[in-house]
Scaffold this motif. Structure first.
Motif, PDB file in Angstrom:
ATOM      1  N   ARG A   4       0.811  -1.225   0.000  1.00  0.00           N
ATOM      2  CA  ARG A   4       0.000   0.000   0.000  1.00  0.00           C
ATOM      3  C   ARG A   4       0.839   1.267   0.000  1.00  0.00           C
ATOM      4  O   ARG A   4       0.431   2.297  -0.529  1.00  0.00           O
ATOM      5  N   LYS A   5       2.000   1.199   0.607  1.00  0.00           N
ATOM      6  CA  LYS A   5       2.849   2.378   0.709  1.00  0.00           C
ATOM      7  C   LYS A   5       3.355   2.837  -0.652  1.00  0.00           C
ATOM      8  O   LYS A   5       3.883   3.945  -0.775  1.00  0.00           O
ATOM      9  N   ASN A   6       3.173   1.991  -1.669  1.00  0.00           N
ATOM     10  CA  ASN A   6       3.627   2.339  -3.010  1.00  0.00           C
ATOM     11  C   ASN A   6       2.611   3.154  -3.800  1.00  0.00           C
ATOM     12  O   ASN A   6       2.891   3.568  -4.924  1.00  0.00           O
ATOM     13  N   TYR A   7       1.401   3.385  -3.227  1.00  0.00           N
ATOM     14  CA  TYR A   7       0.425   4.157  -3.997  1.00  0.00           C
ATOM     15  C   TYR A   7      -0.419   5.113  -3.166  1.00  0.00           C
ATOM     16  O   TYR A   7      -1.417   5.621  -3.652  1.00  0.00           O
ATOM     17  N   ILE A   8      -0.012   5.385  -1.922  1.00  0.00           N
ATOM     18  CA  ILE A   8      -0.750   6.352  -1.119  1.00  0.00           C
ATOM     19  C   ILE A   8       0.138   7.556  -0.767  1.00  0.00           C
ATOM     20  O   ILE A   8       1.346   7.542  -1.010  1.00  0.00           O
ATOM     21  N   ILE A 132       7.833   9.335   1.054  1.00  0.00           N
ATOM     22  CA  ILE A 132       7.435   8.961  -0.299  1.00  0.00           C
ATOM     23  C   ILE A 132       5.929   9.101  -0.447  1.00  0.00           C
ATOM     24  O   ILE A 132       5.152   8.462   0.268  1.00  0.00           O
ATOM     25  N   ASN A 133       5.500   9.937  -1.398  1.00  0.00           N
ATOM     26  CA  ASN A 133       4.070  10.205  -1.571  1.00  0.00           C
ATOM     27  C   ASN A 133       3.675  10.139  -3.037  1.00  0.00           C
ATOM     28  O   ASN A 133       4.334  10.742  -3.887  1.00  0.00           O
ATOM     29  N   ILE A 134       2.595   9.419  -3.306  1.00  0.00           N
ATOM     30  CA  ILE A 134       2.074   9.305  -4.665  1.00  0.00           C
ATOM     31  C   ILE A 134       0.805  10.155  -4.767  1.00  0.00           C
ATOM     32  O   ILE A 134      -0.117  10.006  -3.965  1.00  0.00           O
ATOM     33  N   PHE A 218     -15.326   5.717  -0.051  1.00  0.00           N
ATOM     34  CA  PHE A 218     -14.225   6.005  -0.952  1.00  0.00           C
ATOM     35  C   PHE A 218     -12.945   6.106  -0.140  1.00  0.00           C
ATOM     36  O   PHE A 218     -12.976   6.302   1.084  1.00  0.00           O
ATOM     37  N   THR A 219     -11.836   5.933  -0.811  1.00  0.00           N
ATOM     38  CA  THR A 219     -10.535   5.967  -0.142  1.00  0.00           C
ATOM     39  C   THR A 219      -9.767   7.183  -0.640  1.00  0.00           C
ATOM     40  O   THR A 219      -9.585   7.339  -1.855  1.00  0.00           O
ATOM     41  N   ASN A 220      -9.340   8.053   0.273  1.00  0.00           N
ATOM     42  CA  ASN A 220      -8.624   9.248  -0.155  1.00  0.00           C
ATOM     43  C   ASN A 220      -7.154   8.933  -0.432  1.00  0.00           C
ATOM     44  O   ASN A 220      -6.707   7.790  -0.283  1.00  0.00           O
ATOM     45  N   ILE A 221      -6.380   9.937  -0.842  1.00  0.00           N
ATOM     46  CA  ILE A 221      -5.003   9.679  -1.257  1.00  0.00           C
ATOM     47  C   ILE A 221      -4.127   9.223  -0.098  1.00  0.00           C
ATOM     48  O   ILE A 221      -3.075   8.633  -0.313  1.00  0.00           O
ATOM     49  N   GLU A 222      -4.567   9.458   1.149  1.00  0.00           N
ATOM     50  CA  GLU A 222      -3.816   8.987   2.311  1.00  0.00           C
ATOM     51  C   GLU A 222      -4.108   7.523   2.616  1.00  0.00           C
ATOM     52  O   GLU A 222      -3.486   6.931   3.486  1.00  0.00           O
ATOM     53  N   GLU A 277      -2.687  -5.733   6.441  1.00  0.00           N
ATOM     54  CA  GLU A 277      -1.893  -6.466   7.430  1.00  0.00           C
ATOM     55  C   GLU A 277      -0.755  -7.252   6.804  1.00  0.00           C
ATOM     56  O   GLU A 277       0.129  -7.751   7.487  1.00  0.00           O
ATOM     57  N   LYS A 278      -0.766  -7.404   5.476  1.00  0.00           N
ATOM     58  CA  LYS A 278       0.288  -8.170   4.810  1.00  0.00           C
ATOM     59  C   LYS A 278       1.594  -7.395   4.812  1.00  0.00           C
ATOM     60  O   LYS A 278       1.613  -6.186   4.717  1.00  0.00           O
TER      61      LYS A 278
END
Length: 278
Positions: A4-8, A132-134, A218-222, A277-278
């Motif tokens: 997830r850290k690669n796209y939030i 790092i922020n996408i 919906f899921t925001n950019i964070e 959790e992965k």
């Protein structure tokens, strides 16, 4: 995409207020994310935050220094030979904001992973801070990645390639209004509310509800999940998308996908929880 850290937006919007150095790569936040840009302006005015941009982005409403827009300049940062290397190393909470155009580069994955390693070596990535922020320019991007709907793997590219090459007999377009498809003999079914390109090339339209006409999430950019409440009801024969798919399943397979919207939401939340959790 599996991480997830690669796209939030890992530093959070509030984190911009704490930053002392911001580097923009492949993005123009004034046009792509106006609220985020106002936070950067606030950090510039109140915290004297230094801002750098790969390429000239025009008037962003705050001062910034332009870095030549090529991969060699980013590689110099990784090698420790860039003019801003010391500034990064001396900063307490640096922020790197990557726009969607950066990921069109063939070397984007290599450069991003290289930057992570460099920042880890400088202890800029730790349990309290991730610089790092996408920056996603479409509202549904993060949520789609969470649900594994949008993917850059070979299988999804193969499906898209076959679609554009007219290799399928039946195509479902669910709210898809920007697909540049030269229709031939496909039977296209459009489910949605906008009635744009997707509806224009379809053979059958199943009217769906707009997001303002149904409760949803919906899921925001964070990466934070937020609930939206409907402000009106769908007109005429329009229905929520999940109901349309449920009825199609019942017609084709003689069984529902979900017995209720609550079951659908519960399974969605469990899927996202397990992925986190992965």
């Amino acid at each position: 995409i599996n991480n997830r850290k690669n796209y939030i937006f890992n530093s959070r919007l509030n984190g911009i207020d704490e930053s002392d150095l911001i580097v923009l790569i492949g993005t123009n936040p004034r046009y792509e994310a106006t609220i985020l840009n106002s936070r950067i302006r606030n950090a510039f005015l109140k915290n004297k935050c230094e801002i750098y941009s790969f390429g000239n982005s025009g008037d962003l409403t705050y001062d910034y220094e332009i870095i030549e827009n090529n991969t060699s300049q980013l590689k110099e940062i990784l090698d420790g030979t860039s003019s801003i290397t010391k500034k990064i190393e001396n900063s307490k909470k640096p922020i790197f904001i990557f726009g969607q155009s950066f990921f069109k580069l063939r070397s984007s994955n290599f450069l991003l992973e290289g930057l992570k390693k460099y920042l880890l070596s400088q202890n800029k990535i730790n349990e309290n801070w991730n610089p790092i922020n996408i920056l996603s320019i479409h509202a549904s991007t993060v949520g789609s990645y969470d649900l594994n709907i949008v993917s850059g793997d070979i299988n999804s590219n193969e499906v898209l390639t076959k679609t554009l090459n007219n290799e399928f007999e039946v195509i479902f377009l669910i709210g898809k209004d920007n697909l540049e498809l030269k229709k031939k003999n496909e039977f296209i079914i459009y489910i949605g509310s906008h009635g744009d390109k997707g509806a224009e090339i379809s053979d059958l339209i199943l009217p769906g509800s707009a997001y303002t006409e149904q409760d949803g999430y919906f899921t925001n950019i964070e990466g934070k999940i937020q609930k939206a409440h409907k402000s009106s009801y769908p007109p005429g024969e329009a229905r929520e998308d999940w109901k349309i798919l449920n009825e199609l399943s019942k017609f084709i397979k003689r069984k529902n996908l979900f017995e209720s919207k609550k079951q659908l939401l519960d399974e969605m939340m469990m899927y996202i929880k397990n992925k986190k959790e992965k």
